[in-house]
Design a protein around this motif. Sequence first.
Motif, PDB file in Angstrom:
ATOM      1  N   LYS A  49       0.934  -1.243  -0.027  1.00 38.24           N
ATOM      2  CA  LYS A  49      -0.012  -0.025  -0.084  1.00 38.24           C
ATOM      3  C   LYS A  49       0.857   1.234   0.030  1.00 38.24           C
ATOM      4  N   ARG A  50       2.120   1.204   0.726  1.00 43.52           N
ATOM      5  CA  ARG A  50       3.001   2.439   0.728  1.00 43.52           C
ATOM      6  C   ARG A  50       3.503   2.531  -0.681  1.00 43.52           C
ATOM      7  N   LEU A  51       3.681   1.460  -1.313  1.00 45.96           N
ATOM      8  CA  LEU A  51       4.296   1.564  -2.611  1.00 45.96           C
ATOM      9  C   LEU A  51       3.497   2.177  -3.794  1.00 45.96           C
ATOM     10  N   ASP A  52       1.959   1.858  -3.455  1.00 49.70           N
ATOM     11  CA  ASP A  52       1.111   2.340  -4.368  1.00 49.70           C
ATOM     12  C   ASP A  52       0.867   3.909  -3.884  1.00 49.70           C
ATOM     13  N   GLY A  53       1.051   4.167  -2.775  1.00 50.33           N
ATOM     14  CA  GLY A  53       0.944   5.647  -2.695  1.00 50.33           C
ATOM     15  C   GLY A  53       2.216   6.448  -2.835  1.00 50.33           C
ATOM     16  N   PHE A  54       3.333   5.930  -3.017  1.00 53.72           N
ATOM     17  CA  PHE A  54       4.685   6.495  -3.585  1.00 53.72           C
ATOM     18  C   PHE A  54       4.223   6.547  -5.100  1.00 53.72           C
ATOM     19  N   SER A  55       3.825   5.672  -5.744  1.00 53.27           N
ATOM     20  CA  SER A  55       3.614   5.714  -7.207  1.00 53.27           C
ATOM     21  C   SER A  55       2.675   6.534  -7.624  1.00 53.27           C
ATOM     22  N   ASP A  56       1.513   6.892  -6.594  1.00 53.48           N
ATOM     23  CA  ASP A  56       0.353   7.991  -6.965  1.00 53.48           C
ATOM     24  C   ASP A  56       1.158   9.453  -6.798  1.00 53.48           C
ATOM     25  N   ALA A  57       2.097   9.460  -5.814  1.00 52.71           N
ATOM     26  CA  ALA A  57       2.564  10.696  -5.641  1.00 52.71           C
ATOM     27  C   ALA A  57       3.569  11.115  -6.728  1.00 52.71           C
ATOM     28  N   GLU A  58       4.224  10.150  -7.213  1.00 53.75           N
ATOM     29  CA  GLU A  58       5.063  10.369  -8.484  1.00 53.75           C
ATOM     30  C   GLU A  58       4.300  10.713  -9.551  1.00 53.75           C
ATOM     31  N   GLU A  59       3.291  10.186  -9.557  1.00 53.95           N
ATOM     32  CA  GLU A  59       2.383  10.405 -11.080  1.00 53.95           C
ATOM     33  C   GLU A  59       1.696  11.860 -10.655  1.00 53.95           C
ATOM     34  N   SER A  60       1.433  12.348  -9.393  1.00 57.67           N
ATOM     35  CA  SER A  60       0.896  13.484  -9.312  1.00 57.67           C
ATOM     36  C   SER A  60       1.939  14.744  -9.541  1.00 57.67           C
ATOM     37  N   ILE A  61       3.072  14.380  -9.271  1.00 55.85           N
ATOM     38  CA  ILE A  61       4.263  15.269  -9.533  1.00 55.85           C
ATOM     39  C   ILE A  61       4.420  15.307 -10.889  1.00 55.85           C
ATOM     40  N   LEU A  62       4.364  14.374 -11.817  1.00 57.46           N
ATOM     41  CA  LEU A  62       4.659  14.357 -13.345  1.00 57.46           C
ATOM     42  C   LEU A  62       3.381  15.246 -13.814  1.00 57.46           C
ATOM     43  N   LEU A  63       2.323  15.127 -13.390  1.00 59.03           N
ATOM     44  CA  LEU A  63       1.296  16.033 -13.807  1.00 59.03           C
ATOM     45  C   LEU A  63       1.229  17.392 -13.377  1.00 59.03           C
ATOM     46  N   ALA A  64       1.923  17.643 -12.549  1.00 65.32           N
ATOM     47  CA  ALA A  64       1.978  19.106 -12.104  1.00 65.32           C
ATOM     48  C   ALA A  64       2.128  19.856 -13.259  1.00 65.32           C
ATOM     49  N   ASP A  65       1.786  21.146 -13.472  1.00 65.55           N
ATOM     50  CA  ASP A  65       1.996  21.880 -14.538  1.00 65.55           C
ATOM     51  C   ASP A  65       3.283  22.504 -14.704  1.00 65.55           C
ATOM     52  N   SER A  66       3.813  23.071 -13.621  1.00 67.71           N
ATOM     53  CA  SER A  66       5.056  23.671 -13.484  1.00 67.71           C
ATOM     54  C   SER A  66       6.128  22.961 -12.576  1.00 67.71           C
ATOM     55  N   ASP A  67       7.344  22.904 -13.522  1.00 71.20           N
ATOM     56  CA  ASP A  67       8.458  22.312 -12.534  1.00 71.20           C
ATOM     57  C   ASP A  67       8.915  23.013 -11.425  1.00 71.20           C
ATOM     58  N   GLU A  68       8.741  24.371 -11.564  1.00 71.84           N
ATOM     59  CA  GLU A  68       9.327  25.559 -10.631  1.00 71.84           C
ATOM     60  C   GLU A  68       8.575  25.449  -9.520  1.00 71.84           C
ATOM     61  N   ALA A  69       7.175  25.284  -9.408  1.00 76.88           N
ATOM     62  CA  ALA A  69       6.323  25.365  -8.308  1.00 76.88           C
ATOM     63  C   ALA A  69       6.811  24.478  -7.323  1.00 76.88           C
ATOM     64  N   PRO A  70       6.859  24.678  -5.970  1.00 77.84           N
ATOM     65  CA  PRO A  70       7.270  23.864  -4.914  1.00 77.84           C
ATOM     66  C   PRO A  70       6.344  22.774  -4.758  1.00 77.84           C
ATOM     67  N   VAL A  71       6.620  21.711  -4.405  1.00 75.18           N
ATOM     68  CA  VAL A  71       5.934  20.370  -4.013  1.00 75.18           C
ATOM     69  C   VAL A  71       5.826  20.314  -2.835  1.00 75.18           C
ATOM     70  N   ARG A  72       4.409  19.993  -2.328  1.00 74.17           N
ATOM     71  CA  ARG A  72       4.352  19.408  -0.782  1.00 74.17           C
ATOM     72  C   ARG A  72       4.823  17.911  -0.472  1.00 74.17           C
ATOM     73  N   TYR A  73       5.791  17.911   0.292  1.00 77.42           N
ATOM     74  CA  TYR A  73       6.181  16.377   0.685  1.00 77.42           C
ATOM     75  C   TYR A  73       6.034  16.107   1.910  1.00 77.42           C
ATOM     76  N   ARG A  74       5.490  14.799   2.212  1.00 71.32           N
ATOM     77  CA  ARG A  74       5.193  14.473   3.513  1.00 71.32           C
ATOM     78  C   ARG A  74       6.291  14.070   4.386  1.00 71.32           C
ATOM     79  N   LEU A  75       6.959  14.432   5.532  1.00 67.21           N
ATOM     80  CA  LEU A  75       7.957  13.754   6.273  1.00 67.21           C
ATOM     81  C   LEU A  75       7.339  13.748   7.646  1.00 67.21           C
ATOM     82  N   GLY A  76       6.988  12.278   7.822  1.00 66.88           N
ATOM     83  CA  GLY A  76       6.290  12.002   8.992  1.00 66.88           C
ATOM     84  C   GLY A  76       4.777  12.509   9.093  1.00 66.88           C
TER      85      GLY A  76
END
Length: 139
Positions: A49-76
């Motif tokens: 399930k964690r791996l599925d979440g990582f995959s979804d997060a990577e897909e969301s980053i790729l679909l983001a419009d701008s490479d320059e806009a900051p991404v919110r990454y969850r740490l803990g």
Amino acid sequence: MSTSSNRAAAVASDSEPQLTWEDQERINLFGRLNNRADELDELIKINKKRLDGFSDAEESILLADSDEAPVRYRLGEVFVEMPADKATEMLTAATEKVTAEVNKQQEEVASIRAKMVELKRALYAKLGDTINLESGDDE
């Protein structure tokens, strides 16, 4: 009559296999191995399930419009803003780590199941239907 009933009881007890201390130890080991395999199966499900979440997060980053806009990454329990490429690197590292954990857990489960098959075979050969060694994967 009492003599013939004593003989019948003696014959009946001789035909039933005797459970030895070693047999009981094998049965106990089977139970411990079965519990460990069940625990590992649960950990594998969680990690997948964690791996599925990582995959979804990577897909969301790729679909983001701008490479320059900051991404919110969850740490803990905290979200940290960072560049998309840094977040992708962290996701890749996390994916590799969890994938290695899953592979190690799956290897351990396979080893445990093989030991369980050996124990079952030996115990059923000696004790027959007088015991029931059913594990979660048998059902």
